[in-house]
Each structure stands twice: as structure tokens, then as C-alpha cells.
Write a protein that holds these residues in place. Structure first.
Motif, mmCIF file in Angstrom:
data_model
loop_
_atom_site.group_PDB
_atom_site.id
_atom_site.type_symbol
_atom_site.label_atom_id
_atom_site.label_comp_id
_atom_site.label_asym_id
_atom_site.label_seq_id
_atom_site.Cartn_x
_atom_site.Cartn_y
_atom_site.Cartn_z
ATOM 1 N N UNK A 1 -0.307 -17.986 6.673
ATOM 2 C CA UNK A 1 0.321 -19.210 6.166
ATOM 3 C C UNK A 1 -0.022 -19.426 4.686
ATOM 4 N N UNK A 2 -1.242 -19.108 4.305
ATOM 5 C CA UNK A 2 -1.653 -19.233 2.901
ATOM 6 C C UNK A 2 -0.816 -18.296 2.034
ATOM 7 N N UNK B 1 0.855 -1.187 0.000
ATOM 8 C CA UNK B 1 0.000 0.000 0.000
ATOM 9 C C UNK B 1 0.895 1.243 0.000
ATOM 10 N N UNK B 2 0.338 2.399 0.195
ATOM 11 C CA UNK B 2 1.104 3.645 0.194
ATOM 12 C C UNK B 2 2.090 3.773 1.331
ATOM 13 N N UNK B 3 1.948 2.944 2.352
ATOM 14 C CA UNK B 3 2.856 2.951 3.498
ATOM 15 C C UNK B 3 3.890 1.842 3.418
ATOM 16 N N UNK B 4 4.015 1.231 2.240
ATOM 17 C CA UNK B 4 4.950 0.123 2.002
ATOM 18 C C UNK B 4 4.667 -1.092 2.882
ATOM 19 N N UNK B 5 3.395 -1.277 3.266
ATOM 20 C CA UNK B 5 2.991 -2.458 4.019
ATOM 21 C C UNK B 5 2.459 -3.498 3.036
ATOM 22 N N UNK B 6 2.787 -4.754 3.268
ATOM 23 C CA UNK B 6 2.203 -5.844 2.490
ATOM 24 C C UNK B 6 0.965 -6.343 3.222
ATOM 25 N N UNK C 1 4.335 -17.511 -1.580
ATOM 26 C CA UNK C 1 5.549 -16.736 -1.835
ATOM 27 C C UNK C 1 5.640 -15.401 -1.149
ATOM 28 N N UNK C 2 4.674 -15.064 -0.329
ATOM 29 C CA UNK C 2 4.716 -13.773 0.366
ATOM 30 C C UNK C 2 5.751 -13.804 1.485
ATOM 31 N N UNK C 3 6.358 -12.650 1.700
ATOM 32 C CA UNK C 3 7.323 -12.523 2.801
ATOM 33 C C UNK C 3 7.137 -11.166 3.456
ATOM 34 N N UNK C 4 7.658 -11.064 4.666
ATOM 35 C CA UNK C 4 7.542 -9.789 5.412
ATOM 36 C C UNK C 4 8.585 -8.795 4.977
#
Length: 97
Positions: free
Chosen positions: A88-89, A67-72, A94-97
Motif C-alpha cells: 500500500x505504501x 530486477x533482471x527478471x522484470x519484476x518490480x 505511484x507503484x503499479x504491478x
């Protein structure tokens, strides 16, 4: 006063309904992929969200969009007490923090 909407429990989500979230659009400058992924998380049970993430990635979308705050979406979900199954899904997609 009475409620104008009745709460619906155990609603059936067809494949077409899950796919329809690929058409969700934001009303501001939020990244479209981020918005649709967050809305799917907020609206779906984990099993339906898992189907959606498959459609989302098959459509060439990035599970690490921000988003605009660079949060995933994963970073937001990870802050929720009951978000682990959804996190977990995303991680398995392939998502990462």
C-alpha cells in the motif's frame, strides 16, 4: 554452540539511518534502485519504510524499477502474506504491478 548475534526487537530507526539506505549498492548487476528498495522493505518496519519511500522518490528514483527478471518490488511484496501494508505504501507512491 551459542548464537553470535542477539535478536534486536523494536530497534530505533533514526531519519539518518533510514536515509542511509539510499547508499545501498548491489553486488551484482541488479538495478541499484531496485536493490535499495528491496533491502529497505526487508529491513524496515512499515512506518520506517514509508519514510524511506518518501526519501527514495524525492531523490528522483523510480518505485517501478525492475530486477533482471522484470519484476518490480511491488510485484514481489504482493506475493508475501504480510506484505500488504508495504504494498500500500508503494502504491500510494505511484507503484503499479
Amino acid at each position: 554452540m551459542r548464537k553470535d548475534k542477539e535478536k534486536v526487537l523494536d530497534e530505533v530507526w533514526t531519519e539518518d539511518r533510514v536515509r542511509s539506505f539510499l547508499e545501498v549498492r548491489s553486488f551484482d548487476q541488479t538495478d541499484r534502485s531496485f536493490h535499495m528498495l528491496l533491502k529497505a522493505y526487508q529491513s524496515m518496519r512499515a512506518s520506517d519504510f514509508e519514510k524511506f519511500v518518501g526519501f527514495f522518490t524525492n531523490d528522483g528514483r523510480d518505485v517501478n524499477c525492475t530486477n533482471g527478471n522484470e519484476e518490480t518490488v511491488l510485484s514481489i511484496i504482493s506475493q508475501h502474506n504480510k506484505g500488504e501494508e508495504y504494498a500500500a505504501i508503494l502504491r500510494s507512491a505511484g507503484a503499479s504491478l
